[in-house]
Design an enzyme around this catalytic site. Structure first.
Site, PDB file in Angstrom:
ATOM      1  N   HIS A  43       4.632   0.104   0.136  1.00 49.49           N
ATOM      2  CA  HIS A  43       5.397  -0.579   1.171  1.00 49.49           C
ATOM      3  C   HIS A  43       4.504  -1.547   1.923  1.00 49.49           C
ATOM      4  CE1 HIS A  43       3.589   2.875   3.275  1.00 49.49           C
ATOM      5  NE2 HIS A  43       3.607   2.119   4.360  1.00 49.49           N
TER       6      HIS A  43
ATOM      7  N   HIS B 163       0.839  -1.193   0.000  1.00 46.70           N
ATOM      8  CA  HIS B 163       0.000   0.000   0.000  1.00 46.70           C
ATOM      9  C   HIS B 163       0.879   1.250   0.000  1.00 46.70           C
ATOM     10  CE1 HIS B 163       1.044  -0.562   4.223  1.00 46.70           C
ATOM     11  NE2 HIS B 163       0.749   0.716   4.445  1.00 46.70           N
TER      12      HIS B 163
ATOM     13  N   ARG C 106       4.624   6.986  13.119  1.00 37.92           N
ATOM     14  CA  ARG C 106       4.685   7.581  11.783  1.00 37.92           C
ATOM     15  C   ARG C 106       4.183   9.014  11.827  1.00 37.92           C
ATOM     16  NH1 ARG C 106       0.832   4.857   7.830  1.00 37.92           N
ATOM     17  NH2 ARG C 106      -0.513   6.691   8.095  1.00 37.92           N
TER      18      ARG C 106
ATOM     19  N   ASP D 252       0.268   4.997   1.823  1.00 35.37           N
ATOM     20  CA  ASP D 252      -0.580   5.370   2.955  1.00 35.37           C
ATOM     21  C   ASP D 252      -1.758   6.244   2.555  1.00 35.37           C
ATOM     22  OD1 ASP D 252       0.909   4.013   4.989  1.00 35.37           O
ATOM     23  OD2 ASP D 252       2.428   5.581   4.860  1.00 35.37           O
TER      24      ASP D 252
END
Length: 378
Positions: A341, A192, A357, A194
């Site tokens: 990722h 995916h 994150r 984000d």
């Protein structure tokens, strides 16, 4: 500074559930006492100020468009601050990923941050070791990340108390819920980029580690620019002009199902299948199986066939992927606009994996006119 133009869009309703694969743990598997105190087999969490909370009172209105400033356009291409003579850069692969040593991210000036934005766009993924990021006060880490764009508040993830702008990636000590996923799947990999369901998805993104398994729990990245380049010119040209719908509905429903929260009502957005990076001019594929649902104007069978080819192309492209092994005090910086990722949930001993994150949003994805290029392997 270089502002990026934006436009508004009315979200569409999505009926295709897609291939969403829920990797996240959540409040059902979270044991606060173990995280704070540890057990005879597992230590307590190292950074308890970053332990997750899920506050059902956190409710936010729909996101409004904003003008993104692309700092990579302002960067000195010689990288005098980021890559000075005291800094070492070791490329993981020819096209994606570099390990950078000898520079402290938190000490970068504005010019250094501009260079960071550009180098991240060029190399797609940068791995910085021996960083003090985790030790900064949380508001200082957010101040740093906010230079690169408006902070995205994740609609469903855990966050440190009082800091919803931090997206926590947390699998607590003794949590073996990943094995439940493997009861129905052959792999935990979930490619995916984000939150691509947002009208303005993230650009330069930061992930930093607190606790990790002794072995395992790596993160794998794929170069979506190189994935585009590997396609034949005729196929590249056919993809130009196509748009796909990206949906956050399934993520919100999965969050509800595991007893978690939904801070903002889920949305869908249309994005070009091939997008252009504003700082490098490179074209990249912009689809992913977690959030992309269907191609606009195609019948279901047509859309499914083409998306499956692109997903397979991305996932099988080991020669344009990079796998990053986490170490203490590591910060990974990547550009969500030109990569996908996945976490690798490959450890089964119940050791904690805990990261944070920071996710600055960028411009609304756009594409530029198709121009024939020579294949990258010639």
């Amino acid at each position: 500074m270089a502002p990026i133009a934006l436009e508004t869009q009315k979200p569409e309703v999505v009926s295709n559930p897609g291939q969403y694969k829920e990797q996240s743990a959540g409040p059902k598997t979270y044991v606060k006492k173990i995280e704070e105190e540890g057990t005879k087999d597992q230590p307590a969490a190292t950074y308890q100020n970053y332990l997750p909370t899920w506050n059902p009172d956190q409710k936010y209105p729909p996101l409004k468009p904003f003008t993104h400033i692309e700092h990579g356009l302002d960067a000195d291409k010689a990288f005098p601050e980021l890559l000075n003579s005291a800094v070492e850069k070791d490329d993981l692969t020819p096209t994606i990923g570099s390990i950078v040593s000898g520079v402290q991210l938190s000490s970068l000036s504005s010019a250094g941050k501009d260079q960071l934005a550009l180098l991240t766009a060029q190399r797609k993924v940068l791995v910085f070791r021996d960083q003090d990021f985790a030790d900064l006060p949380i508001h200082k880490a957010l101040d740093f990340g906010g230079y690169f764009g408006r902070h995205h508040i994740h609609p469903a993830s855990g966050s440190p108390e009082g800091y919803p702008e931090i997206h926590l990636v947390h699998r607590g000590a003794g949590d073996r819920s990943a094995q439940t996923l493997l009861e129905q799947r052959t792999s935990t990999v979930a490619w995916h980029s984000d939150v691509t369901y947002e009208q303005q998805p993230p650009g330069t993104t930061f992930l930093y580690i607190f606790d990790k398994p002794t072995t395992g729990g790596d993160t794998i990245f794929v170069d979506q620019v190189e994935a585009y380049k590997r396609l034949s010119p005729a196929f590249q040209e056919r993809l130009h002009g196509l748009k796909a719908v990206h949906s956050g509905i399934e993520q919100a429903e999965a969050s509800k199902a595991r007893g978690s929260i939904v801070r903002r009502e889920p949305v869908t957005s249309e994005h070009p299948i091939v997008r252009t990076h504003p700082a490098t001019g490179e074209k990249a594929l912009f689809v992913n199986p977690q959030f992309t649902r269907y191609i606009v104007g195609y019948k279901k069978e047509e859309s499914d066939m083409l998306l499956k080819f692109l997903y397979d192309h991305i996932s099988f492209g080991a020669d344009f992927q990079a796998r990053v092994k986490w170490q203490a005090k590591t910060v990974i910086v990547w550009d969500n606009r030109v990569t996908c990722h996945s976490a690798i949930l490959d450890w089964a001993n119940g050791q904690r994996r805990h990261l944070a994150r920071i996710t600055p949003q960028a411009e609304r994805p756009f594409e530029t006119e198709y121009v024939a290029e020579h294949p990258s392997l010639e």
